[in-house]
Design a protein around this motif. Structure first.
Motif, short mmCIF file in Angstrom:
data_model
loop_
_atom_site.label_atom_id
_atom_site.label_comp_id
_atom_site.label_asym_id
_atom_site.label_seq_id
_atom_site.Cartn_x
_atom_site.Cartn_y
_atom_site.Cartn_z
N ARG A 205 0.83 -1.21 0.00
CA ARG A 205 0.00 0.00 0.00
C ARG A 205 0.86 1.26 0.00
O ARG A 205 0.55 2.24 -0.69
CB ARG A 205 -0.93 -0.01 1.22
CG ARG A 205 -2.33 0.41 0.86
CD ARG A 205 -3.18 0.47 2.09
NE ARG A 205 -4.57 0.38 1.72
CZ ARG A 205 -5.58 0.67 2.52
NH1 ARG A 205 -5.33 1.06 3.76
NH2 ARG A 205 -6.81 0.56 2.11
N ASN B 266 -11.09 6.04 -3.23
CA ASN B 266 -9.85 5.81 -2.50
C ASN B 266 -8.80 5.20 -3.40
O ASN B 266 -9.10 4.39 -4.29
CB ASN B 266 -10.09 4.86 -1.32
CG ASN B 266 -10.72 5.56 -0.14
OD1 ASN B 266 -11.06 6.74 -0.21
ND2 ASN B 266 -10.90 4.84 0.95
N GLY C 145 -5.95 3.62 0.12
CA GLY C 145 -6.60 4.03 1.35
C GLY C 145 -6.76 5.53 1.51
O GLY C 145 -7.29 5.98 2.52
N VAL D 112 -16.57 -5.57 -4.12
CA VAL D 112 -15.63 -5.98 -3.07
C VAL D 112 -15.54 -7.50 -3.04
O VAL D 112 -16.57 -8.19 -3.05
CB VAL D 112 -16.06 -5.45 -1.69
CG1 VAL D 112 -15.11 -5.96 -0.61
CG2 VAL D 112 -16.08 -3.94 -1.69
N GLU E 251 -8.10 -1.92 -5.58
CA GLU E 251 -7.81 -1.12 -4.39
C GLU E 251 -7.70 -2.09 -3.21
O GLU E 251 -8.72 -2.47 -2.60
CB GLU E 251 -8.91 -0.09 -4.16
CG GLU E 251 -8.90 0.58 -2.80
CD GLU E 251 -7.69 1.48 -2.54
OE1 GLU E 251 -7.55 1.95 -1.41
OE2 GLU E 251 -6.89 1.72 -3.47
N GLU F 225 -7.61 -3.48 0.30
CA GLU F 225 -8.07 -2.92 1.58
C GLU F 225 -7.55 -3.70 2.78
O GLU F 225 -7.54 -3.18 3.89
CB GLU F 225 -9.60 -2.87 1.59
CG GLU F 225 -10.15 -1.92 0.55
CD GLU F 225 -11.65 -1.74 0.62
OE1 GLU F 225 -12.16 -0.74 0.07
OE2 GLU F 225 -12.34 -2.58 1.24
N SER F 226 -7.13 -4.93 2.57
CA SER F 226 -6.49 -5.74 3.59
C SER F 226 -5.84 -6.91 2.88
O SER F 226 -6.04 -7.09 1.67
CB SER F 226 -7.52 -6.23 4.63
OG SER F 226 -8.22 -7.37 4.16
N ARG G 155 -8.90 -8.71 1.44
CA ARG G 155 -10.05 -7.95 0.94
C ARG G 155 -9.58 -6.94 -0.10
O ARG G 155 -8.62 -6.20 0.13
CB ARG G 155 -10.75 -7.23 2.10
CG ARG G 155 -11.97 -6.39 1.70
CD ARG G 155 -12.52 -5.68 2.93
NE ARG G 155 -13.55 -4.72 2.61
CZ ARG G 155 -14.86 -4.98 2.62
NH1 ARG G 155 -15.28 -6.20 2.94
NH2 ARG G 155 -15.74 -4.05 2.33
N THR G 156 -10.26 -6.93 -1.24
CA THR G 156 -9.91 -6.02 -2.32
C THR G 156 -11.17 -5.41 -2.91
O THR G 156 -12.14 -6.11 -3.17
CB THR G 156 -9.13 -6.75 -3.44
OG1 THR G 156 -8.02 -7.44 -2.88
CG2 THR G 156 -8.65 -5.77 -4.49
N ARG G 157 -11.13 -4.11 -3.12
CA ARG G 157 -12.23 -3.41 -3.80
C ARG G 157 -11.80 -3.19 -5.25
O ARG G 157 -10.68 -2.76 -5.52
CB ARG G 157 -12.52 -2.07 -3.12
CG ARG G 157 -13.78 -1.37 -3.65
CD ARG G 157 -14.05 -0.10 -2.84
NE ARG G 157 -14.23 -0.41 -1.43
CZ ARG G 157 -15.39 -0.73 -0.87
NH1 ARG G 157 -16.50 -0.76 -1.61
NH2 ARG G 157 -15.46 -1.00 0.42
#
Length: 391
Positions: A44, A70, A73, A190, A285, A287-288, A291-293
């Motif tokens: 990130r 975003n 982030g 997501v 994107e 996110e963790s 987890r991906t957006r």
């Protein structure tokens, strides 16, 4: 990258010999790199220090057009100003940090819905309600905060948030999108997966027959790909069986439109795929670690020279999307979810990517190189700061 004529010859040679492109070596990627919070945090931070595709230029057709989302982030706002210049800002009001926009749209001014502060399209602070309550505030230096840089290349808007550690995808970017393509669909989705798993699923044809026996395989080949590298980017060609109709075509007139699927991996988080009747763009994107957006866009094919995009072309593109969404996309998504579920099983310490899967190894190799560059940069900055404190 090969021309269409060169690509055709290469594909026909593979068909005739039952071969495919092979990389020079296998690649072993630690499974920990898909689960580690430290690795995710580093990826990130890297995302903020590289030129990263943010949106297609086609989403900003006129002054006031904007996209807000975003990236790594950080809320970012990209807008085309009154003079036609594309700008990118940190999406936060200079009063109390309220985000000024969400999603996509078109506006003449960005107005904070918390206290009403208003900003022009160039980011300058235009209006403060009851301005006398801020007697020391200089509006000329309290406009929206720009990112380090915004650049337009090959139909994409690239945003670099902070001092870069390199050119990333812009080291060597292939031609991708034309000016006349139209965005006819977009969505945000997501997935509870690591972003690298989804990227890997698009970068090899070794899985086509077992994973897509009734959707893609009847129209294509088992494990036949042309893989090309350009800087840290890559392009993987998936030919359709109907390409054999071109065997006797004059090579100076040949076109592979609708004869192949071309998957471009724009390092490291973006995929641009040219399909039979449309283009699919996907911006990841993370996110963790799990987890991906995804911000997804569907574009028409480029118009024929001198022609516009017809209603029939858009209808064909939508039909193409429907087929993919109901077949191959679902099949790939299940594979990715199943791999994600097994990451913590302890069965593997590394994933092995064979010579058929060289585009995946290329992605991981360049990601590792840039992460090492980021680490060196951060250590250098920390050392300078420490010296400053001691002096």
């Amino acid at each position: 990258m090969r021309t269409d004529a060169e690509l055709l010859e290469h594909i026909l040679d593979h068909i005739d010999n039952g071969t495919t492109d092979l990389g020079d070596e296998e690649w072993f990627e630690p499974v920990e790199n898909y689960a580690s919070q430290a690795r995710f945090d580093a990826e990130r931070r890297l995302m903020r220090r590289l030129p990263i595709p943010f949106c297609p230029v086609a989403t900003l057709p006129k002054p006031g057009s904007y996209v807000a989302r975003n990236s790594a982030g950080v809320p970012i706002l990209v807008v085309r100003d009154q003079q036609g210049t594309i700008r990118a800002f940190r999406n936060a009001c200079r009063h109390r940090g309220m985000q000024l926009a969400d999603g996509a749209g078109c506006t003449r001014i960005f107005r904070c819905t918390y206290h009403g502060w208003a900003y022009r399209l160039d980011g300058s602070l235009e209006y403060i309600p009851h301005e006398h309550g801020f007697p020391e505030l200089d509006k000329s230096i309290n406009g929206l905060v720009p990112v380090h840089s915004v650049e337009v290349h090959s139909g994409l808007v690239f945003v670099t948030q902070d001092d870069p550690v390199g050119r990333g995808a812009l080291e060597s970017l292939p031609y991708l999108l034309s000016d006349d393509q139209i965005v006819f669909d977009s969505n945000e989705k997501v997935e509870d997966v690591n972003w690298k798993l989804t990227a890997e699923a698009t970068l090899e044809g070794y899985h086509i027959k077992p994973t897509h026996p009734e959707s893609f395989f009847p129209y294509g080949y088992d494990n036949l790909n042309v893989v090309e590298m350009q800087g840290p980017n890559s392009r993987v060609c998936f030919p359709f069986r109907r390409i054999e109709k071109l065997r006797d075509s004059p090579r100076d007139q040949v076109s592979l439109d609708r004869m192949v699927t071309l998957v471009n991996r724009i390092f490291p988080f973006t995929s641009i795929t040219r399909l039979s009747q449309h283009y699919a763009l996907s911006f990841a994107e993370p996110e963790s670690p799990t987890r991906t957006r995804y911000y997804n866009y569907r574009l028409t094919l480029p118009a024929a020279e001198g022609d516009g995009i017809s209603d029939k072309a858009i209808a064909r593109a939508k039909k193409d999307v429907a087929f993919l969404s109901n077949t191959g996309d679902k099949e790939d998504a299940k594979v990715v979810r199943d791999i994600q579920a097994a990451i913590g099983s302890g069965a593997n310490t590394h994933y092995r990517f064979g010579r058929f899967e060289s585009a995946i190894g290329h992605l991981h190799k360049n990601l590792a190189l840039y992460l090492a560059r980021l680490k060196n940069y951060e250590e250098s900055v920390a050392e300078q700061n420490n010296r400053a404190r001691l002096s």
